[in-house]
Design a protein around this motif. Structure first.
Motif, PDB file in Angstrom:
ATOM      1  N   LYS A  99       0.793  -1.255  -0.038  1.00 55.68           N
ATOM      2  CA  LYS A  99      -0.021  -0.067  -0.049  1.00 55.68           C
ATOM      3  C   LYS A  99       0.827   1.322   0.057  1.00 55.68           C
ATOM      4  O   LYS A  99       0.599   2.130  -0.995  1.00 55.68           O
ATOM      5  N   THR A 100       2.038   1.263   0.945  1.00 54.30           N
ATOM      6  CA  THR A 100       2.765   2.317   0.908  1.00 54.30           C
ATOM      7  C   THR A 100       3.476   2.708  -0.464  1.00 54.30           C
ATOM      8  O   THR A 100       3.603   3.889  -0.779  1.00 54.30           O
ATOM      9  N   ALA A 101       4.076   1.432  -0.949  1.00 52.37           N
ATOM     10  CA  ALA A 101       4.796   1.631  -2.125  1.00 52.37           C
ATOM     11  C   ALA A 101       3.933   2.302  -3.459  1.00 52.37           C
ATOM     12  O   ALA A 101       4.369   3.179  -4.224  1.00 52.37           O
ATOM     13  N   MET A 102       2.565   1.696  -3.497  1.00 48.81           N
ATOM     14  CA  MET A 102       1.883   2.337  -4.297  1.00 48.81           C
ATOM     15  C   MET A 102       1.289   3.529  -4.226  1.00 48.81           C
ATOM     16  O   MET A 102       1.495   4.411  -5.242  1.00 48.81           O
ATOM     17  N   GLU A 103       1.206   4.033  -2.926  1.00 44.67           N
ATOM     18  CA  GLU A 103       1.062   5.580  -2.793  1.00 44.67           C
ATOM     19  C   GLU A 103       1.974   6.341  -2.858  1.00 44.67           C
ATOM     20  O   GLU A 103       1.894   7.270  -3.741  1.00 44.67           O
ATOM     21  N   THR A 104       3.295   6.005  -2.570  1.00 47.77           N
ATOM     22  CA  THR A 104       4.439   6.648  -3.346  1.00 47.77           C
ATOM     23  C   THR A 104       4.524   6.937  -4.523  1.00 47.77           C
ATOM     24  O   THR A 104       4.747   7.793  -5.041  1.00 47.77           O
ATOM     25  N   LEU A 105       4.211   5.749  -5.258  1.00 45.08           N
ATOM     26  CA  LEU A 105       4.031   5.809  -6.841  1.00 45.08           C
ATOM     27  C   LEU A 105       3.066   6.547  -7.447  1.00 45.08           C
ATOM     28  O   LEU A 105       2.727   6.386  -8.626  1.00 45.08           O
ATOM     29  N   GLN A 106       2.105   7.053  -6.526  1.00 48.27           N
ATOM     30  CA  GLN A 106       0.825   7.505  -6.888  1.00 48.27           C
ATOM     31  C   GLN A 106      -0.055   6.346  -7.923  1.00 48.27           C
ATOM     32  O   GLN A 106      -0.570   6.825  -8.849  1.00 48.27           O
ATOM     33  N   MET A 107      -0.191   5.232  -7.526  1.00 48.40           N
ATOM     34  CA  MET A 107      -1.050   4.252  -8.188  1.00 48.40           C
ATOM     35  C   MET A 107      -2.161   4.012  -7.415  1.00 48.40           C
ATOM     36  O   MET A 107      -2.325   3.981  -6.382  1.00 48.40           O
ATOM     37  N   ASP A 108      -3.217   3.996  -8.289  1.00 49.00           N
ATOM     38  CA  ASP A 108      -4.584   3.510  -7.654  1.00 49.00           C
ATOM     39  C   ASP A 108      -4.411   2.457  -6.931  1.00 49.00           C
ATOM     40  O   ASP A 108      -4.188   1.299  -7.629  1.00 49.00           O
ATOM     41  N   PRO A 109      -5.048   2.088  -5.770  1.00 52.42           N
ATOM     42  CA  PRO A 109      -4.832   0.866  -5.029  1.00 52.42           C
ATOM     43  C   PRO A 109      -5.650  -0.135  -5.869  1.00 52.42           C
ATOM     44  O   PRO A 109      -5.442  -1.413  -5.517  1.00 52.42           O
ATOM     45  N   ALA A 110      -6.737   0.246  -6.667  1.00 49.06           N
ATOM     46  CA  ALA A 110      -7.406  -0.585  -7.472  1.00 49.06           C
ATOM     47  C   ALA A 110      -6.574  -1.488  -8.276  1.00 49.06           C
ATOM     48  O   ALA A 110      -6.710  -2.671  -8.547  1.00 49.06           O
ATOM     49  N   PHE A 111      -5.447  -1.076  -8.757  1.00 47.82           N
ATOM     50  CA  PHE A 111      -4.639  -1.937  -9.612  1.00 47.82           C
ATOM     51  C   PHE A 111      -3.985  -3.177  -8.816  1.00 47.82           C
ATOM     52  O   PHE A 111      -3.979  -3.873  -9.693  1.00 47.82           O
ATOM     53  N   ALA A 112      -3.830  -3.133  -7.572  1.00 46.69           N
ATOM     54  CA  ALA A 112      -3.456  -4.331  -6.827  1.00 46.69           C
ATOM     55  C   ALA A 112      -4.517  -5.391  -7.175  1.00 46.69           C
ATOM     56  O   ALA A 112      -4.070  -6.696  -7.162  1.00 46.69           O
TER      57      ALA A 112
ATOM     58  N   GLY B 275       2.198   3.691 -19.417  1.00 47.91           N
ATOM     59  CA  GLY B 275       2.633   4.530 -18.332  1.00 47.91           C
ATOM     60  C   GLY B 275       2.477   3.642 -17.257  1.00 47.91           C
ATOM     61  O   GLY B 275       3.239   3.536 -15.866  1.00 47.91           O
ATOM     62  N   GLU B 276       1.266   3.202 -17.224  1.00 48.26           N
ATOM     63  CA  GLU B 276       0.732   2.135 -15.934  1.00 48.26           C
ATOM     64  C   GLU B 276       1.741   1.011 -15.772  1.00 48.26           C
ATOM     65  O   GLU B 276       2.225   0.638 -14.693  1.00 48.26           O
ATOM     66  N   LYS B 277       2.045   0.586 -16.762  1.00 56.61           N
ATOM     67  CA  LYS B 277       3.043  -0.767 -16.687  1.00 56.61           C
ATOM     68  C   LYS B 277       4.280  -0.358 -16.471  1.00 56.61           C
ATOM     69  O   LYS B 277       5.031  -1.161 -15.592  1.00 56.61           O
ATOM     70  N   LYS B 278       4.852   0.852 -16.768  1.00 53.60           N
ATOM     71  CA  LYS B 278       6.017   1.151 -16.480  1.00 53.60           C
ATOM     72  C   LYS B 278       6.328   1.570 -14.752  1.00 53.60           C
ATOM     73  O   LYS B 278       7.158   1.085 -13.886  1.00 53.60           O
ATOM     74  N   ARG B 279       5.105   2.147 -14.313  1.00 57.26           N
ATOM     75  CA  ARG B 279       4.800   2.173 -12.793  1.00 57.26           C
ATOM     76  C   ARG B 279       4.866   0.863 -12.085  1.00 57.26           C
ATOM     77  O   ARG B 279       5.233   0.892 -11.007  1.00 57.26           O
ATOM     78  N   HIS B 280       4.357  -0.133 -12.521  1.00 64.03           N
ATOM     79  CA  HIS B 280       4.114  -1.291 -12.070  1.00 64.03           C
ATOM     80  C   HIS B 280       5.579  -1.957 -12.050  1.00 64.03           C
ATOM     81  O   HIS B 280       5.913  -2.942 -11.067  1.00 64.03           O
ATOM     82  N   GLU B 281       6.375  -1.727 -13.033  1.00 59.35           N
ATOM     83  CA  GLU B 281       7.629  -2.140 -12.905  1.00 59.35           C
ATOM     84  C   GLU B 281       8.434  -1.857 -11.813  1.00 59.35           C
ATOM     85  O   GLU B 281       9.296  -2.443 -11.191  1.00 59.35           O
ATOM     86  N   ILE B 282       8.287  -0.405 -11.580  1.00 61.55           N
ATOM     87  CA  ILE B 282       9.043   0.470 -10.378  1.00 61.55           C
ATOM     88  C   ILE B 282       8.333  -0.159  -9.092  1.00 61.55           C
ATOM     89  O   ILE B 282       9.384  -0.356  -8.115  1.00 61.55           O
ATOM     90  N   LEU B 283       7.270  -0.565  -9.052  1.00 62.15           N
ATOM     91  CA  LEU B 283       6.581  -0.959  -7.965  1.00 62.15           C
ATOM     92  C   LEU B 283       7.287  -2.376  -7.622  1.00 62.15           C
ATOM     93  O   LEU B 283       7.734  -2.639  -6.280  1.00 62.15           O
ATOM     94  N   GLN B 284       7.522  -3.106  -8.519  1.00 58.95           N
ATOM     95  CA  GLN B 284       8.148  -4.536  -8.275  1.00 58.95           C
ATOM     96  C   GLN B 284       9.656  -4.211  -7.968  1.00 58.95           C
ATOM     97  O   GLN B 284      10.196  -4.574  -6.995  1.00 58.95           O
ATOM     98  N   LEU B 285      10.357  -3.368  -8.341  1.00 57.27           N
ATOM     99  CA  LEU B 285      11.705  -2.792  -8.206  1.00 57.27           C
ATOM    100  C   LEU B 285      11.703  -2.505  -6.476  1.00 57.27           C
ATOM    101  O   LEU B 285      12.544  -2.841  -5.808  1.00 57.27           O
ATOM    102  N   GLU B 286      10.888  -1.517  -6.175  1.00 61.66           N
ATOM    103  CA  GLU B 286      10.745  -1.070  -4.826  1.00 61.66           C
ATOM    104  C   GLU B 286      10.468  -2.223  -3.716  1.00 61.66           C
ATOM    105  O   GLU B 286      11.248  -2.421  -2.523  1.00 61.66           O
ATOM    106  N   LEU B 287       9.833  -3.192  -4.166  1.00 60.51           N
ATOM    107  CA  LEU B 287       9.422  -4.281  -3.363  1.00 60.51           C
ATOM    108  C   LEU B 287      10.344  -5.528  -3.275  1.00 60.51           C
ATOM    109  O   LEU B 287      10.607  -6.059  -2.251  1.00 60.51           O
TER     110      LEU B 287
END
Ligand SMILES: Nc1ncnc2c1ncn2[C@@H]1O[C@H](COP(=O)(O)OP(=O)(O)OP(=O)(O)O)[C@@H](O)[C@H]1O
Ligand SMILES: [Mg+2]
Length: 254
Positions: free
Chosen positions: A127-140, A151-163
């Motif tokens: 949740k924190t990582a998604m908020e930081t990347l300003q991703m809508d929680p619905a993506f989970a 762009g959403e795909k690229k953000r998802h890649e960075i979400l993986q990177l961070e986690l």
């Protein structure tokens, strides 16, 4: 400290019943904590390098070595590479129908950490990582990359990177197709991971605009299947101003 060493790497693909050599002797060393930018013309083999390190079955290593802390990466299966600390954000992330982002991330984290993350802390972490990347929680709850915008795909890649916190992260054109805000958020994600000092980053890009946000320690010019020049950030400015002609002319005729 983890070190990725690529030595004289030659890679071919089978295309139209013939073998085509794409990588022609790549030499590169990336240490944990360093950021390397690779820039080069279309079709020069940058994504092939990324896929070959990650273990894509289409690419045949014909000679050379890739090691992580002296361990032979080329001998490892794809998931062994991930467990060893390698991460690839693909230029064109694939859709995984039927697998939600949240399941995908937890399964990946379990595989890489060697045990399932505790559910309560994990939900908070995501949740924190998604908020930081300003991703809508619905993506989970959406299926991985299915119907995601570029762009959403690229953000998802960075979400993986961070986690997943890899030792070596290869980001293949993670900046392409991003609007200005997304570019900044994605760059901030890469910088946060870099600030830990525990990840070495190989940033493949066409544009110096991402290098305004992410400061590389080294810039490499990739042309005709290998690194043909290396320098500091000033090399990126030179490429922006003068293009690749100086590195691509000669040798091959059209
Ligand atoms: N599976 C494949 N079959 C046939 N040819 C391939 C395959 N994969 C790569 N190639 C060829 O290898 C060359 C290098 O491709 P690659 O995708 O690595 O380039 P790139 O440097 O990433 O380009 P771009 O900047 O456009 O992303 C291209 O000519 C491409 O057509
Ligand atoms: Mg590419």
């Amino acid at each position: 400290m983890a070190t990725l060493e690529i030595r004289d790497l030659h890679v071919s693909v089978e295309a139209d019943n013939s073998t085509k050599e794409i990588l022609k002797g790549v030499d590169l060393t990336v240490k944990q904590g360093e950021t390397h930018a690779i820039m080069g013309p279309n079709g020069s083999g940058k994504s092939t390098l990324a896929y070959s390190i990650a273990g894509h079955p289409k690419y045949t290593i014909t000679s050379g070595t890739v090691t992580l802390d002296g361990e032979d990466v080329l001998e490892m299966s794809v998931d062994e590479r991930a467990r060893a600390g390698m991460f690839l954000a693909m230029q064109y992330p694939v859709e995984v129908p039927g697998v939600s982002v949240s399941n995908f991330l937890r399964t990946s984290a379990t595989a890489i950490r060697g045990e399932a993350p505790k559910l309560r802390t994990w939900v908070k972490e995501v949740k924190t990582a998604m908020e930081t990347l300003q991703m809508d929680p619905a993506f989970a709850e959406r299926n991985v990359n299915e119907g995601f915008s570029g762009g959403e795909k690229k953000r998802h890649e960075i979400l993986q990177l961070e986690l997943l916190k890899p030792k070596i992260a290869i980001l293949d054109e993670t900046d392409s197709g991003l609007d200005v805000d997304a570019l900044r958020q994605v760059s901030e994600g890469v910088n946060r991971v870099h600030a830990s000092g525990e990840v070495g980053t190989l940033l493949i890009t066409h544009y110096t605009r991402i290098l305004r946000y992410i400061k590389p320690d080294f810039v490499h010019v990739f042309a005709k299947g290998k690194i043909v020049a290396s320098g500091g950030p000033e090399l990126a400015d030179e490429l922006e101003a003068e293009g690749y002609e100086k590195y691509t002319k000669g040798g091959v005729t059209a």
